[in-house]
Design a protein around this motif. Structure first.
Motif, mmCIF file in Angstrom:
data_model
loop_
_atom_site.group_PDB
_atom_site.id
_atom_site.type_symbol
_atom_site.label_atom_id
_atom_site.label_comp_id
_atom_site.label_asym_id
_atom_site.label_seq_id
_atom_site.Cartn_x
_atom_site.Cartn_y
_atom_site.Cartn_z
ATOM 1 N N SER A 79 -69.833 -22.930 -30.764
ATOM 2 C CA SER A 79 -69.760 -21.577 -30.034
ATOM 3 C C SER A 79 -70.036 -20.359 -30.891
ATOM 4 O O SER A 79 -70.775 -19.435 -30.790
ATOM 5 N N TYR A 290 -72.837 -12.068 -24.815
ATOM 6 C CA TYR A 290 -72.728 -12.934 -23.762
ATOM 7 C C TYR A 290 -71.503 -13.438 -23.618
ATOM 8 O O TYR A 290 -71.022 -14.119 -22.271
ATOM 9 N N ARG A 291 -70.447 -13.519 -24.418
ATOM 10 C CA ARG A 291 -69.195 -13.846 -24.350
ATOM 11 C C ARG A 291 -68.291 -13.163 -23.701
ATOM 12 O O ARG A 291 -66.904 -13.728 -23.668
ATOM 13 N N TYR A 321 -76.018 -17.562 -20.705
ATOM 14 C CA TYR A 321 -75.201 -18.650 -19.994
ATOM 15 C C TYR A 321 -76.426 -19.518 -19.109
ATOM 16 O O TYR A 321 -76.286 -20.649 -18.865
ATOM 17 N N TYR A 325 -77.352 -23.411 -19.109
ATOM 18 C CA TYR A 325 -77.313 -24.021 -17.934
ATOM 19 C C TYR A 325 -78.829 -24.875 -17.613
ATOM 20 O O TYR A 325 -78.718 -26.057 -17.204
#
Length: 347
Positions: A79, A290-291, A321, A325
């Motif tokens: 991450s 984006y976190r 994200y 996905y």
């Protein structure tokens, strides 16, 4: 001479390989290029004079992930690697698109900057330098946020946290003069100590927390002391503009602050900062990470001219994200193809 017919036969292995390569190329290359084509043109020559007009790149809430709140190896390592790589790519593209004269970092630079032990802070700081290395030789101003030195909830600000930020970045207060603009940092901490130059045509107040949304009795002394024409802030992770037409009036009357959401901004917002003497504009810059749990990430770009004209836009970056996905969907498709292929062979 007989002509040979070449027929492309799709096998499960070739199909899976094609899906994997296409997904990786799109998510790690093409999506960034496609998104950059959507950014508005800066429209200023490379040989511009920063004494007459300045291009400002605004970076808010990158919050590089730390080591305490992340899952253990290998998920935590992956991450951190992925968010660092995302920020490196998006910032690099934005930096070369904008070619800024100055970069303002609007706080919350490191997610665990307030709670990390010295060793963790050192590693996170080195990652921060690497992520934004494209702007190594560009002038920068760093503002601390609550994640950097505390100050929100039970995460109290201490002198040790402040000293560590100052040692690695710069002083948390003061006036930084660049060209015709005075940048006033964190005025709440030094309002009665340092003042901007009266001769400077433009005063820009730089704060992590929003200013105009607070109670007038709390911030009016700051505004009267600093006399800003423009405010940049972050913290909310969203793109907003606040306009107050009477905030610079030195009286006890209540003020009216109008808020405008600009999450759908695609072009330029243009206004003049010096036409209305009692008016203040505050621009809240969205997060670039984006976190942070918000759907829209980006970098702010402001062009300020000596006559007070301001142009502002947001360069939105890809939604990571959705890309992750996409990997999940590709894996599911490949698994289904494998299962179907085995089932057909058994038949």
């Amino acid at each position: 001479m007989a002509r040979k017919n070449f027929v492309c036969e799709w096998t499960p292995k070739s199909f899976i390989l094609t899906v994997v390569i296409a997904t990786v190329l799109f998510n790690e290359c093409f999506i960034y290029i496609i998104q950059s084509f959507r950014w508005p043109d800066i429209g200023i020559a490379d040989y511009r004079n920063y004494e007459e007009e300045q291009v400002i790149l605004l970076v808010s809430d990158p919050q590089l992930q730390g080591y305490q709140m992340e899952p253990p190896f290998p998920i935590g390592s992956f991450s951190r690697w992925d968010i660092d790589r995302y920020l490196t790519r998006t910032f690099g593209l934005v930096y070369h698109h904008v070619k800024p004269d100055i970069i303002l970092f609007l706080g919350d630079l490191i997610d665990e900057g307030s709670t990390a032990v010295d060793e963790e802070y050192h590693y996170a700081y080195q990652r921060f330098i690497d992520v934004f290395s494209a702007a190594e030789y560009t002038k920068k101003i760093y503002i601390p946020g609550d994640n950097d030195i505390g100050g929100e909830g039970r995460d109290f600000r201490t002198q040790k946290k402040v000293d560590r930020f100052v040692k690695n970045f710069e002083n948390i207060t003061g006036v930084s003069t660049f060209g015709f603009i005075d940048y006033i940092k964190n005025p709440e901490d030094m309002v009665w100590v340092v003042r901007p130059r009266k001769a400077s045509p433009v005063h820009v107040l730089v704060s992590h927390f929003s200013v105009l949304v607070r109670d007038k009795m709390r911030v009016n002394p700051i505004l009267q002391q600093v006399r800003p024409h423009l405010i940049f802030s972050g913290h909310w992770h969203k793109a907003n503009v606040f306009l107050c037409n009477d905030c610079m009036k030195d009286d006890d009357s209540s003020w009216s602050v109008k808020q405008r959401n600009i999450e759908d901004m695609k072009g330029w917002m243009v206004t003049n900062l010096t036409e209305k003497p009692f008016s203040i504009t505050e621009i809240m810059v969205p997060t670039c990470s984006y976190r942070m749990g918000v759907p829209n990430m980006g970098y702010g770009v402001a062009i300020i001219r000596k006559n007070g004209e301001l142009s502002y836009t947001v360069l939105w970056t890809p939604e990571r994200y959705k890309m992750l996905y996409g990997y999940l969907v590709a894996i599911c498709v490949c698994l289904l193809v494998c299962l179907a292929s085995r089932w057909l062979r058994k038949r």
